[in-house]
Design a protein around this motif. Structure first.
Motif, PDB file in Angstrom:
ATOM      1  N   ASN A 138      -6.904  -5.103 -25.872  1.00 10.15           N
ATOM      2  CA  ASN A 138      -5.944  -4.057 -25.530  1.00 10.15           C
ATOM      3  C   ASN A 138      -6.472  -3.173 -24.402  1.00 10.15           C
ATOM      4  OD1 ASN A 138      -3.801  -4.604 -27.319  1.00 10.15           O
ATOM      5  ND2 ASN A 138      -4.902  -3.651 -29.014  1.00 10.15           N
ATOM      6  N   ALA A 139      -7.775  -2.914 -24.410  1.00  7.09           N
ATOM      7  CA  ALA A 139      -8.371  -2.118 -23.342  1.00  7.09           C
ATOM      8  C   ALA A 139      -8.300  -2.863 -22.019  1.00  7.09           C
ATOM      9  CB  ALA A 139      -9.818  -1.773 -23.684  1.00  7.09           C
ATOM     10  N   VAL A 140      -8.554  -4.165 -22.060  1.00 11.02           N
ATOM     11  CA  VAL A 140      -8.461  -4.991 -20.853  1.00 11.02           C
ATOM     12  C   VAL A 140      -7.027  -5.013 -20.342  1.00 11.02           C
ATOM     13  CG1 VAL A 140      -8.693  -7.335 -19.951  1.00 11.02           C
ATOM     14  CG2 VAL A 140     -10.456  -6.391 -21.465  1.00 11.02           C
ATOM     15  N   GLN A 141      -6.077  -5.149 -21.253  1.00  7.15           N
ATOM     16  CA  GLN A 141      -4.664  -5.145 -20.853  1.00  7.15           C
ATOM     17  C   GLN A 141      -4.300  -3.837 -20.163  1.00  7.15           C
ATOM     18  OE1 GLN A 141      -1.817  -5.617 -24.061  1.00  7.15           O
ATOM     19  NE2 GLN A 141      -0.100  -5.086 -22.750  1.00  7.15           N
ATOM     20  N   GLY A 142      -4.848  -2.729 -20.666  1.00  7.91           N
ATOM     21  CA  GLY A 142      -4.539  -1.436 -20.081  1.00  7.91           C
ATOM     22  C   GLY A 142      -4.935  -1.342 -18.621  1.00  7.91           C
ATOM     23  N   PHE A 143      -6.060  -1.952 -18.247  1.00  8.12           N
ATOM     24  CA  PHE A 143      -6.541  -1.885 -16.871  1.00  8.12           C
ATOM     25  C   PHE A 143      -6.122  -3.098 -16.044  1.00  8.12           C
ATOM     26  CE2 PHE A 143      -9.107   1.602 -18.336  1.00  8.12           C
ATOM     27  CZ  PHE A 143      -9.255   2.388 -17.204  1.00  8.12           C
ATOM     28  N   SER A 144      -5.206  -3.894 -16.556  1.00  4.58           N
ATOM     29  CA  SER A 144      -4.734  -5.071 -15.830  1.00  4.58           C
ATOM     30  C   SER A 144      -3.378  -4.794 -15.194  1.00  4.58           C
ATOM     31  CB  SER A 144      -4.622  -6.269 -16.776  1.00  4.58           C
ATOM     32  OG  SER A 144      -5.893  -6.612 -17.309  1.00  4.58           O
ATOM     33  N   PHE A 145      -3.164  -5.405 -14.042  1.00  2.00           N
ATOM     34  CA  PHE A 145      -1.905  -5.249 -13.324  1.00  2.00           C
ATOM     35  C   PHE A 145      -1.651  -6.540 -12.568  1.00  2.00           C
ATOM     36  CE2 PHE A 145       0.990  -3.759 -10.026  1.00  2.00           C
ATOM     37  CZ  PHE A 145       1.797  -2.861 -10.707  1.00  2.00           C
ATOM     38  N   ASP A 146      -0.462  -7.128 -12.757  1.00  2.00           N
ATOM     39  CA  ASP A 146      -0.108  -8.394 -12.108  1.00  2.00           C
ATOM     40  C   ASP A 146      -1.170  -9.470 -12.340  1.00  2.00           C
ATOM     41  OD1 ASP A 146       2.316  -7.532 -11.184  1.00  2.00           O
ATOM     42  OD2 ASP A 146       1.621  -7.064  -9.166  1.00  2.00           O
ATOM     43  N   GLY A 147      -1.707  -9.493 -13.546  1.00  4.26           N
ATOM     44  CA  GLY A 147      -2.654 -10.533 -13.908  1.00  4.26           C
ATOM     45  C   GLY A 147      -4.072 -10.324 -13.425  1.00  4.26           C
ATOM     46  N   GLN A 148      -4.365  -9.186 -12.804  1.00  4.96           N
ATOM     47  CA  GLN A 148      -5.716  -8.893 -12.336  1.00  4.96           C
ATOM     48  C   GLN A 148      -6.271  -7.665 -13.035  1.00  4.96           C
ATOM     49  OE1 GLN A 148      -4.869  -8.819  -7.925  1.00  4.96           O
ATOM     50  NE2 GLN A 148      -6.633 -10.190  -7.865  1.00  4.96           N
ATOM     51  N   LEU A 149      -7.588  -7.639 -13.206  1.00  6.92           N
ATOM     52  CA  LEU A 149      -8.265  -6.495 -13.807  1.00  6.92           C
ATOM     53  C   LEU A 149      -8.669  -5.533 -12.703  1.00  6.92           C
ATOM     54  CD1 LEU A 149      -9.435  -5.308 -16.463  1.00  6.92           C
ATOM     55  CD2 LEU A 149     -11.584  -6.492 -15.908  1.00  6.92           C
ATOM     56  N   PHE A 150      -8.301  -4.245 -12.856  1.00  4.45           N
ATOM     57  CA  PHE A 150      -8.563  -3.251 -11.821  1.00  4.45           C
ATOM     58  C   PHE A 150      -9.465  -2.114 -12.299  1.00  4.45           C
ATOM     59  CE2 PHE A 150      -4.958  -5.284  -9.793  1.00  4.45           C
ATOM     60  CZ  PHE A 150      -5.309  -5.233  -8.452  1.00  4.45           C
ATOM     61  N   GLY A 151     -10.201  -2.311 -13.352  1.00  3.70           N
ATOM     62  CA  GLY A 151     -11.126  -1.282 -13.818  1.00  3.70           C
ATOM     63  C   GLY A 151     -11.879  -1.785 -15.024  1.00  3.70           C
ATOM     64  N   VAL A 152     -12.962  -1.100 -15.343  1.00  4.83           N
ATOM     65  CA  VAL A 152     -13.767  -1.454 -16.513  1.00  4.83           C
ATOM     66  C   VAL A 152     -13.551  -0.386 -17.586  1.00  4.83           C
ATOM     67  CG1 VAL A 152     -16.075  -1.855 -17.424  1.00  4.83           C
ATOM     68  CG2 VAL A 152     -15.481  -2.654 -15.126  1.00  4.83           C
ATOM     69  N   PRO A 153     -12.890  -0.736 -18.687  1.00  3.61           N
ATOM     70  CA  PRO A 153     -12.643   0.246 -19.744  1.00  3.61           C
ATOM     71  C   PRO A 153     -13.913   0.548 -20.542  1.00  3.61           C
ATOM     72  CG  PRO A 153     -11.858  -1.905 -20.428  1.00  3.61           C
ATOM     73  CD  PRO A 153     -12.322  -2.058 -19.006  1.00  3.61           C
ATOM     74  N   TYR A 154     -14.034   1.798 -20.994  1.00  8.03           N
ATOM     75  CA  TYR A 154     -15.192   2.142 -21.817  1.00  8.03           C
ATOM     76  C   TYR A 154     -14.825   2.921 -23.078  1.00  8.03           C
ATOM     77  CZ  TYR A 154     -15.161   7.016 -20.139  1.00  8.03           C
ATOM     78  OH  TYR A 154     -14.809   8.306 -19.865  1.00  8.03           O
ATOM     79  N   ALA A 155     -13.615   3.468 -23.169  1.00  3.74           N
ATOM     80  CA  ALA A 155     -13.255   4.252 -24.353  1.00  3.74           C
ATOM     81  C   ALA A 155     -11.765   4.145 -24.611  1.00  3.74           C
ATOM     82  CB  ALA A 155     -13.652   5.714 -24.175  1.00  3.74           C
ATOM     83  N   MET A 156     -11.405   4.270 -25.890  1.00  4.53           N
ATOM     84  CA  MET A 156     -10.008   4.172 -26.291  1.00  4.53           C
ATOM     85  C   MET A 156      -9.680   5.304 -27.272  1.00  4.53           C
ATOM     86  SD  MET A 156     -10.055   0.066 -27.061  1.00  4.53           S
ATOM     87  CE  MET A 156      -8.308   0.019 -27.471  1.00  4.53           C
ATOM     88  N   GLU A 157      -8.410   5.709 -27.259  1.00  9.55           N
ATOM     89  CA  GLU A 157      -7.970   6.706 -28.239  1.00  9.55           C
ATOM     90  C   GLU A 157      -6.488   6.540 -28.499  1.00  9.55           C
ATOM     91  OE1 GLU A 157      -8.902  10.512 -26.594  1.00  9.55           O
ATOM     92  OE2 GLU A 157      -7.182  10.530 -25.234  1.00  9.55           O
ATOM     93  N   ASN A 158      -6.063   7.032 -29.647  1.00  7.62           N
ATOM     94  CA  ASN A 158      -4.663   6.943 -30.042  1.00  7.62           C
ATOM     95  C   ASN A 158      -4.385   7.973 -31.119  1.00  7.62           C
ATOM     96  OD1 ASN A 158      -6.262   4.423 -31.390  1.00  7.62           O
ATOM     97  ND2 ASN A 158      -4.952   5.416 -32.919  1.00  7.62           N
ATOM     98  N   ILE A 159      -3.114   8.188 -31.379  1.00  4.89           N
ATOM     99  CA  ILE A 159      -2.742   9.084 -32.474  1.00  4.89           C
ATOM    100  C   ILE A 159      -2.714   8.307 -33.782  1.00  4.89           C
ATOM    101  CG2 ILE A 159      -1.504  10.722 -31.022  1.00  4.89           C
ATOM    102  CD1 ILE A 159       1.105   9.350 -31.848  1.00  4.89           C
ATOM    103  N   ALA A 160      -2.689   9.051 -34.872  1.00 10.60           N
ATOM    104  CA  ALA A 160      -2.690   8.466 -36.215  1.00 10.60           C
ATOM    105  C   ALA A 160      -2.128   9.492 -37.176  1.00 10.60           C
ATOM    106  CB  ALA A 160      -4.110   8.063 -36.611  1.00 10.60           C
ATOM    107  N   LEU A 161      -2.054   9.119 -38.430  1.00 15.76           N
ATOM    108  CA  LEU A 161      -1.665  10.038 -39.492  1.00 15.76           C
ATOM    109  C   LEU A 161      -2.928  10.711 -40.026  1.00 15.76           C
ATOM    110  CD1 LEU A 161       0.733  10.950 -41.416  1.00 15.76           C
ATOM    111  CD2 LEU A 161      -0.159   9.227 -43.002  1.00 15.76           C
ATOM    112  N   VAL A 162      -2.955  12.029 -40.004  1.00 17.62           N
ATOM    113  CA  VAL A 162      -4.085  12.783 -40.545  1.00 17.62           C
ATOM    114  C   VAL A 162      -3.636  13.453 -41.837  1.00 17.62           C
ATOM    115  CG1 VAL A 162      -5.763  14.617 -40.126  1.00 17.62           C
ATOM    116  CG2 VAL A 162      -5.045  13.130 -38.243  1.00 17.62           C
ATOM    117  N   ARG A 163      -4.398  13.241 -42.905  1.00 17.52           N
ATOM    118  CA  ARG A 163      -4.022  13.714 -44.240  1.00 17.52           C
ATOM    119  C   ARG A 163      -4.961  14.815 -44.706  1.00 17.52           C
ATOM    120  NH1 ARG A 163      -4.597   9.118 -48.377  1.00 17.52           N
ATOM    121  NH2 ARG A 163      -6.768   9.832 -48.515  1.00 17.52           N
ATOM    122  N   ASN A 164      -4.392  15.850 -45.292  1.00 11.41           N
ATOM    123  CA  ASN A 164      -5.160  16.889 -45.981  1.00 11.41           C
ATOM    124  C   ASN A 164      -5.425  16.387 -47.398  1.00 11.41           C
ATOM    125  OD1 ASN A 164      -5.953  19.114 -47.568  1.00 11.41           O
ATOM    126  ND2 ASN A 164      -4.838  20.561 -46.276  1.00 11.41           N
TER     127      ASN A 164
END
Length: 416
Positions: A138-164
């Motif tokens: 998924n990180a590779v897909q994020g930095f890909s465009f028209d089938g080419q890789l245009f950057g080197v990913p190093y970190a990922m983040e997303n939202i989630a459900l946080v419970r008390n």
């Protein structure tokens, strides 16, 4: 860290920010020590190369990349000249300066810049060979465009459900059951809070939308296409579900990012949909939290947007060989582990991510396992305003769900 990612994403895609190099903000340059023939490597052998690379980073990453630069120098003999730039200026200044030959060799930024940077011809494709297989797809897909890789990913983040955990101790399998549980929780004023605000917030609702099988764009083997995936019966079903949540007082335009965060801090709700940037505040308030996937509302997995951070290579770098050496270094466990320790985000390197023992970050990673990188294609620029406004009109009751969603699709497609 961020109160509304949707606002940031919209601004980055739809607004034309004025480049302000030399207009009142002086970047701070913090080079690592210049290498010499006697400079030892991490293993005590002679350095492999010498020279220096200039990399632009924002104020949130300056310390991490200064430290990383010291490790890179020790390993390779190549110094990093780490230049701090305001986060809102890096992309626009880079686009303006690269054609003049005045830009840096590398910049650190979000994956959803790739479309604009590639369209302006200021970044070069990255060749990692077999190392690309060591990175999260998924990180590779994020930095890909028209089938080419245009950057080197190093970190990922997303939202989630946080419970008390002090208000509820387990979480149902479906979102409707969660709402019922939240309403019955002792002391709860809200069953769950999902920030919206006066402009709407499609980003924080996206896990629910994808659970109806309505991604913003369809995808193929090369990534996102320009065909809307939220047009059709799946999108209409989600629109009607928004109306149901609004009728049940689950969603409201009066609950923006600050209000949602405060409601959770005040323990007026057992649940919030948010990202890792709010966790420290919750823990400092003494709240015992767990991080979980957002339960499905439509029967399919909830897939939040993924934000990926990485390093881009300038198309005009005069130090391309050294720059590629740094990009290869960015795929190592040494580099990704260090950036995880300094930045607290899930590494893009699968090996490093698997070694994380922090339960909070593991929870976010689990919540994002079905996630989708935020689209970086040019067509996304037409989406944000119409998307949020349509959802808000449904939530506020100013438009019928079917009509609002159908009009939104037509308005977006008219801009392609």
């Amino acid at each position: 860290m961020r109160k509304s990612l949707i606002a940031v994403a919209a601004a980055g895609i739809t607004l034309s920010l004025a480049a302000c190099a030399g207009a009142g903000t002086t970047p701070s340059s913090t080079p690592t020590p210049s290498p010499t023939a006697a400079t030892p490597t991490a293993t005590g052998s002679a350095p492999q190369a010498s020279g220096s690379l200039t990399v632009w980073v924002d104020e949130t990453r300056i310390d991490a990349f200064k430290t990383l630069g010291e490790a890179f120098l020790a390993s390779t003999g190549v110094a990093l000249d780490v230049v701090q730039k305001p986060s809102q200026d890096i992309k626009t200044d880079f686009i303006a300066q690269v054609p003049t030959g005045q830009g840096p060799d590398l910049i650190v930024g979000a994956h959803d810049w790739v479309g604009d940077l590639q369209a302006n011809g200021v970044i070069a494709p990255v060749e990692l060979g077999d190392r690309v297989d060591a990175l999260n797809p998924n990180a590779v897909q994020g930095f890909s465009f028209d089938g080419q890789l245009f950057g080197v990913p190093y970190a990922m983040e997303n939202i989630a459900l946080v419970r008390n955990n002090g208000m509820v101790s387990d979480t149902p399998a479906t979102f409707d059951e969660l709402v019922a549980q939240g309403k019955a929780a002792e002391g709860a004023e809200f069953p769950i809070v999902i920030q919206q605000g006066p402009q709407g917030d499609a980003y924080h609702l996206y896990p629910l939308q994808t659970s109806f099988g309505a991604p913003v764009f369809k995808s193929d083997e090369n990534g996102y296409t320009s065909e809307l995936g939220m047009a059709g019966p799946e999108g209409i079903a989600f629109a009607n579900y928004l109306k149901k949540l609004a009728d049940e007082k689950v969603l409201s335009s009066s609950i923006g990012g600050d209000q949602a965060r405060q409601a959770f801090l005040d323990q007026k709700t057992p649940y919030i949909v948010t990202g890792p940037w709010n966790i420290t505040a919750f823990q400092e308030a003494g709240i015992d939290v767990s991080v979980l996937p957002v339960p499905s509302a439509g029967g399919q997995p909830s897939a939040p947007f993924l934000g990926v951070q990485g390093v881009y290579l300038s198309s005009k770098s005069e130090n391309a060989l050294l720059a590629n050496q740094f990009l290869e270094y960015m795929t190592t466990a040494e580099a990704q582990d260090k950036l995880y320790e300094l930045g607290g985000r899930e590494p893009a390197l699968t090996e490093s991510a698997a070694a994380i023992d922090d339960e909070i970050l593991k929870g976010f990673a689990e919540a994002g396992k079905d996630g989708q990188p935020m689209p970086a294609i040019p067509e996304m620029g037409a989406v944000w305003t119409f998307w949020g406004a349509a959802q808000l009109s449904i939530i506020d009751g100013t438009a019928a769900p079917d009509a609002a969603w159908t009009e939104m699709i037509a308005n977006i497609e008219s801009k392609f």
